[in-house]
Design a protein around this motif. Structure first.
Motif, PDB file in Angstrom:
ATOM      1  N   LEU A  30       0.989  -1.666   8.416  1.00  0.00           N
ATOM      2  CA  LEU A  30       1.865  -2.379   7.468  1.00  0.00           C
ATOM      3  C   LEU A  30       3.223  -1.951   7.820  1.00  0.00           C
ATOM      4  O   LEU A  30       4.406  -2.763   7.311  1.00  0.00           O
ATOM      5  N   TYR A  31       3.739  -0.815   8.402  1.00  0.00           N
ATOM      6  CA  TYR A  31       4.807  -0.254   8.392  1.00  0.00           C
ATOM      7  C   TYR A  31       5.722  -0.661   9.957  1.00  0.00           C
ATOM      8  O   TYR A  31       5.969   0.612  10.861  1.00  0.00           O
ATOM      9  N   ASP A  32       5.873  -1.803  10.308  1.00  0.00           N
ATOM     10  CA  ASP A  32       6.712  -1.979  11.414  1.00  0.00           C
ATOM     11  C   ASP A  32       8.103  -2.112  11.053  1.00  0.00           C
ATOM     12  O   ASP A  32       8.289  -1.826   9.720  1.00  0.00           O
ATOM     13  N   TRP A  47       8.649  -3.357 -11.226  1.00  0.00           N
ATOM     14  CA  TRP A  47       7.172  -3.130 -11.555  1.00  0.00           C
ATOM     15  C   TRP A  47       6.617  -1.918 -10.840  1.00  0.00           C
ATOM     16  O   TRP A  47       5.410  -1.787 -10.852  1.00  0.00           O
ATOM     17  N   TYR A  48       7.314  -1.424  -9.896  1.00  0.00           N
ATOM     18  CA  TYR A  48       6.782  -0.185  -9.082  1.00  0.00           C
ATOM     19  C   TYR A  48       7.628   0.945  -9.575  1.00  0.00           C
ATOM     20  O   TYR A  48       8.558   1.304  -8.764  1.00  0.00           O
ATOM     21  N   PRO A  49       7.104   1.618 -10.485  1.00  0.00           N
ATOM     22  CA  PRO A  49       7.759   2.801 -10.910  1.00  0.00           C
ATOM     23  C   PRO A  49       7.952   4.024 -10.216  1.00  0.00           C
ATOM     24  O   PRO A  49       8.534   5.188 -10.625  1.00  0.00           O
ATOM     25  N   LEU A 155       5.628  14.303  -0.614  1.00  0.00           N
ATOM     26  CA  LEU A 155       5.756  13.577  -1.892  1.00  0.00           C
ATOM     27  C   LEU A 155       5.437  12.419  -1.784  1.00  0.00           C
ATOM     28  O   LEU A 155       5.003  11.768  -0.804  1.00  0.00           O
ATOM     29  N   GLY A 156       6.116  11.514  -2.764  1.00  0.00           N
ATOM     30  CA  GLY A 156       5.933   9.933  -2.648  1.00  0.00           C
ATOM     31  C   GLY A 156       4.605   9.451  -2.875  1.00  0.00           C
ATOM     32  O   GLY A 156       4.403   8.140  -2.716  1.00  0.00           O
ATOM     33  N   SER A 157       3.789  10.158  -3.209  1.00  0.00           N
ATOM     34  CA  SER A 157       2.115   9.835  -3.508  1.00  0.00           C
ATOM     35  C   SER A 157       1.623   9.355  -2.145  1.00  0.00           C
ATOM     36  O   SER A 157       0.556   8.637  -2.124  1.00  0.00           O
ATOM     37  N   ASN A 158       2.398   9.850  -1.244  1.00  0.00           N
ATOM     38  CA  ASN A 158       1.550   9.514   0.301  1.00  0.00           C
ATOM     39  C   ASN A 158      -0.069  10.080   0.470  1.00  0.00           C
ATOM     40  O   ASN A 158      -0.750   9.454   0.990  1.00  0.00           O
ATOM     41  N   ILE A 159      -0.274  10.963  -0.347  1.00  0.00           N
ATOM     42  CA  ILE A 159      -1.762  11.526  -0.408  1.00  0.00           C
ATOM     43  C   ILE A 159      -2.625  10.402  -0.921  1.00  0.00           C
ATOM     44  O   ILE A 159      -3.966  10.209  -0.767  1.00  0.00           O
ATOM     45  N   GLY A 160      -2.113   9.365  -1.846  1.00  0.00           N
ATOM     46  CA  GLY A 160      -2.854   8.596  -2.220  1.00  0.00           C
ATOM     47  C   GLY A 160      -3.472   7.402  -1.122  1.00  0.00           C
ATOM     48  O   GLY A 160      -4.412   6.872  -1.522  1.00  0.00           O
ATOM     49  N   ASN A 161      -2.507   7.381  -0.039  1.00  0.00           N
ATOM     50  CA  ASN A 161      -3.037   6.274   0.698  1.00  0.00           C
ATOM     51  C   ASN A 161      -4.265   7.025   1.771  1.00  0.00           C
ATOM     52  O   ASN A 161      -4.823   6.363   2.762  1.00  0.00           O
ATOM     53  N   LEU A 162      -4.616   8.104   1.498  1.00  0.00           N
ATOM     54  CA  LEU A 162      -5.531   8.672   2.129  1.00  0.00           C
ATOM     55  C   LEU A 162      -7.063   8.711   1.379  1.00  0.00           C
ATOM     56  O   LEU A 162      -6.919   8.915  -0.120  1.00  0.00           O
ATOM     57  N   ALA A 200       1.905  -3.348 -10.393  1.00  0.00           N
ATOM     58  CA  ALA A 200       2.758  -2.530  -9.270  1.00  0.00           C
ATOM     59  C   ALA A 200       2.344  -2.734  -8.000  1.00  0.00           C
ATOM     60  O   ALA A 200       3.319  -2.709  -7.073  1.00  0.00           O
ATOM     61  N   TYR A 201       1.292  -3.209  -7.680  1.00  0.00           N
ATOM     62  CA  TYR A 201       0.785  -3.754  -6.432  1.00  0.00           C
ATOM     63  C   TYR A 201       0.861  -5.531  -6.034  1.00  0.00           C
ATOM     64  O   TYR A 201       0.139  -5.946  -5.069  1.00  0.00           O
ATOM     65  N   ASP A 202       0.976  -6.278  -7.272  1.00  0.00           N
ATOM     66  CA  ASP A 202       1.104  -7.590  -7.048  1.00  0.00           C
ATOM     67  C   ASP A 202       2.145  -7.827  -7.984  1.00  0.00           C
ATOM     68  O   ASP A 202       2.027  -8.540  -9.070  1.00  0.00           O
ATOM     69  N   ALA A 210       4.231 -10.094   0.444  1.00  0.00           N
ATOM     70  CA  ALA A 210       5.067 -10.184   1.687  1.00  0.00           C
ATOM     71  C   ALA A 210       4.784  -8.908   2.737  1.00  0.00           C
ATOM     72  O   ALA A 210       4.463  -9.278   3.949  1.00  0.00           O
ATOM     73  N   PHE A 211       4.728  -7.641   2.186  1.00  0.00           N
ATOM     74  CA  PHE A 211       4.324  -6.540   2.719  1.00  0.00           C
ATOM     75  C   PHE A 211       3.099  -6.658   3.332  1.00  0.00           C
ATOM     76  O   PHE A 211       2.890  -6.256   4.545  1.00  0.00           O
ATOM     77  N   ASN A 212       2.058  -7.107   2.453  1.00  0.00           N
ATOM     78  CA  ASN A 212       0.887  -7.067   2.983  1.00  0.00           C
ATOM     79  C   ASN A 212       0.639  -8.074   4.056  1.00  0.00           C
ATOM     80  O   ASN A 212      -0.036  -7.946   4.950  1.00  0.00           O
ATOM     81  N   THR A 276      -6.512  -3.821   3.589  1.00  0.00           N
ATOM     82  CA  THR A 276      -5.455  -3.441   4.353  1.00  0.00           C
ATOM     83  C   THR A 276      -4.955  -2.130   3.777  1.00  0.00           C
ATOM     84  O   THR A 276      -4.119  -1.515   4.411  1.00  0.00           O
ATOM     85  N   GLU A 277      -5.302  -1.759   2.489  1.00  0.00           N
ATOM     86  CA  GLU A 277      -4.633  -0.372   2.008  1.00  0.00           C
ATOM     87  C   GLU A 277      -5.382  -0.002   0.803  1.00  0.00           C
ATOM     88  O   GLU A 277      -5.849  -0.729   0.227  1.00  0.00           O
ATOM     89  N   SER A 278      -5.574   1.304   0.543  1.00  0.00           N
ATOM     90  CA  SER A 278      -5.811   1.872  -0.773  1.00  0.00           C
ATOM     91  C   SER A 278      -4.880   2.839  -1.206  1.00  0.00           C
ATOM     92  O   SER A 278      -4.399   3.540  -0.227  1.00  0.00           O
ATOM     93  N   SER A 279      -4.721   2.822  -2.448  1.00  0.00           N
ATOM     94  CA  SER A 279      -3.723   3.918  -2.950  1.00  0.00           C
ATOM     95  C   SER A 279      -4.596   4.384  -4.138  1.00  0.00           C
ATOM     96  O   SER A 279      -4.797   3.843  -5.356  1.00  0.00           O
ATOM     97  N   HIS A 280      -4.993   5.539  -3.919  1.00  0.00           N
ATOM     98  CA  HIS A 280      -5.575   6.489  -4.841  1.00  0.00           C
ATOM     99  C   HIS A 280      -5.075   7.158  -5.844  1.00  0.00           C
ATOM    100  O   HIS A 280      -3.676   7.595  -5.447  1.00  0.00           O
TER     101      HIS A 280
HETATM  102  C1  AVI Z   1       3.312   4.678   0.636  1.00  0.00           C
HETATM  103  N1  AVI Z   1       2.511   4.570  -0.676  1.00  0.00           N
HETATM  104  C2  AVI Z   1       2.372   5.944  -1.485  1.00  0.00           C
HETATM  105  C3  AVI Z   1       2.611   3.112  -0.989  1.00  0.00           C
HETATM  106  C4  AVI Z   1       1.528   3.129  -2.393  1.00  0.00           C
HETATM  107  O1  AVI Z   1       1.832   3.013  -3.518  1.00  0.00           O
HETATM  108  O2  AVI Z   1       0.468   3.450  -2.065  1.00  0.00           O
HETATM  109  C5  AVI Z   1       2.448   1.992  -0.502  1.00  0.00           C
HETATM  110  C6  AVI Z   1       2.593   0.804  -1.145  1.00  0.00           C
HETATM  111  N2  AVI Z   1       1.652  -0.082  -0.962  1.00  0.00           N
HETATM  112  C7  AVI Z   1       1.978  -1.276  -1.594  1.00  0.00           C
HETATM  113  N3  AVI Z   1       2.994  -0.760  -2.653  1.00  0.00           N
HETATM  114  C8  AVI Z   1       3.456   0.514  -2.105  1.00  0.00           C
END
Ligand code: AVI
Length: 316
Positions: A30-32, A47-49, A155-162, A200-202, A210-212, A276-280
């Protein structure tokens, strides 16, 4: 359309992901350049706090977070971004004239350069490693300042994407690079009401959509694919069993897509998704349990109550 040189594993991963069932793609793609800009915009959305909540915690509690390291420390950030969060944690130590060594690990040279500029004002040594987290941890452990404890920042909850297995594996790798007296400062987003998570994700501005969808743009550009953007819709789903938000691209009709750069012709049924992505999302207890399972002890947690975001200090 001309095909630009894609990263070496992109074509293989796209082929495998689109020919598997369910169809899925690795979220790293997703990150080009455009995707990274769109993600920065997401972080500013009302909406994304998540990002603001973490900054608020650091602004309020940075001195407490590093208070066990007033004799000095090596601060190592995995995924340093622009270096702003590392600055907040470095400042209280520098103010006390404690010896500080900063180590940065990021796959992006642009992020490392930006962080170096942000951190220059402290006048402390900065070592940058342009590599993966695992390799960066290994290199940092071999060149650490003798006598200084090391604090890894993830940081940044990057752990959530695993996924849970990946999260345990990464924490175990971090643990194996550390020694008694060292620590990990972990930022993780917490479970919260369903409607807040979906927004937060829609988001209503469509920035996350657009990101997706930019992943389709990227496959068209780098692999010569013929994805019709209007034939896919962004969807955010809360999977309550797994405590995760999932991002999907949903095919709006039965269609065939050609991806020559990945040597793939892919059939989509109407309603079929590319995951395309999971955010735990975590609970404070879940983070403490994850720490225990990987050889850490969670000694302190700071929680932003409105956005439900946590920063945890895990000690070796
Ligand atoms: C980078 N990561 C912590 C974001 C998240 O919330 O999982 C990526 C993201 N995907 C959609 N919105 C933000």
């Amino acid at each position: 359309m001309d095909m630009l040189a894609p990263p070496p594993r992109f074509a293989d991963d796209v082929r495998r992901g689109l020919l598997s069932s369910p169809k899925q793609l690795d979220p790293q793609y997703l990150y080009d350049a455009l995707g990274s800009h769109l993600f920065e915009s997401i972080c500013k959305l009302p909406w994304y706090p998540l990002t603001r909540a973490e900054s608020a915690l650091l602004e309020r509690h940075a001195a407490e977070m590093v208070s066990s390291f007033e004799g000095g420390a090596t601060l190592l950030e995995l995924g340093c971004g622009c270096g702003e969060k590392l600055s907040m944690l470095c400042e209280p130590l520098v103010d006390r004239s404690a010896p500080v060594h900063l180590q940065l690990v990021d796959i992006s040279q642009a992020a490392l350069d930006l962080s170096r500029r942000t951190l220059a004002r402290f006048g402390v040594p900065v070592t940058a490693h342009q590599t993966t987290y695992e390799e960066g941890l290994h290199r940092a452990a071999t060149c650490r300042e003798p006598g200084l404890p090391m604090v890894v920042l993830f940081l940044g909850s990057n752990i959530g994407n695993l996924d849970p297995t990946g999260a345990r594996a990464l924490l175990a790798t971090i643990r194996s690079a550390l020694q008694p007296g060292d620590a990990l400062l972990l930022g993780a987003d917490l479970v919260k009401p369903h409607d807040e998570l979906i927004r937060a994700y829609d988001d209503p501005l469509g920035v996350t959509a657009a990101f997706n969808k930019n992943l389709l743009v990227r496959m068209n550009r780098e692999l010569g694919a013929d994805f019709d953007l209007s034939a896919f819709a962004h969807e955010a789903r809360w999977n309550a069993d797994q405590n995760r938000i999932e991002m999907h691209l949903i095919s709006q009709c039965t269609q065939r897509v050609n991806v020559p750069g990945a040597a793939a012709e892919v059939t989509f049924h109407e309603g079929e998704s590319i995951w395309t992505e999971s955010s735990h999302k975590y609970t404070p207890e879940g983070i403490a349990a994850l720490a225990e399972q990987t050889g850490f002890q969670c000694t302190r947690q700071w929680i932003e109550p409105h956005a439900r975001f946590s920063t945890s200090l895990l000690r070796v």
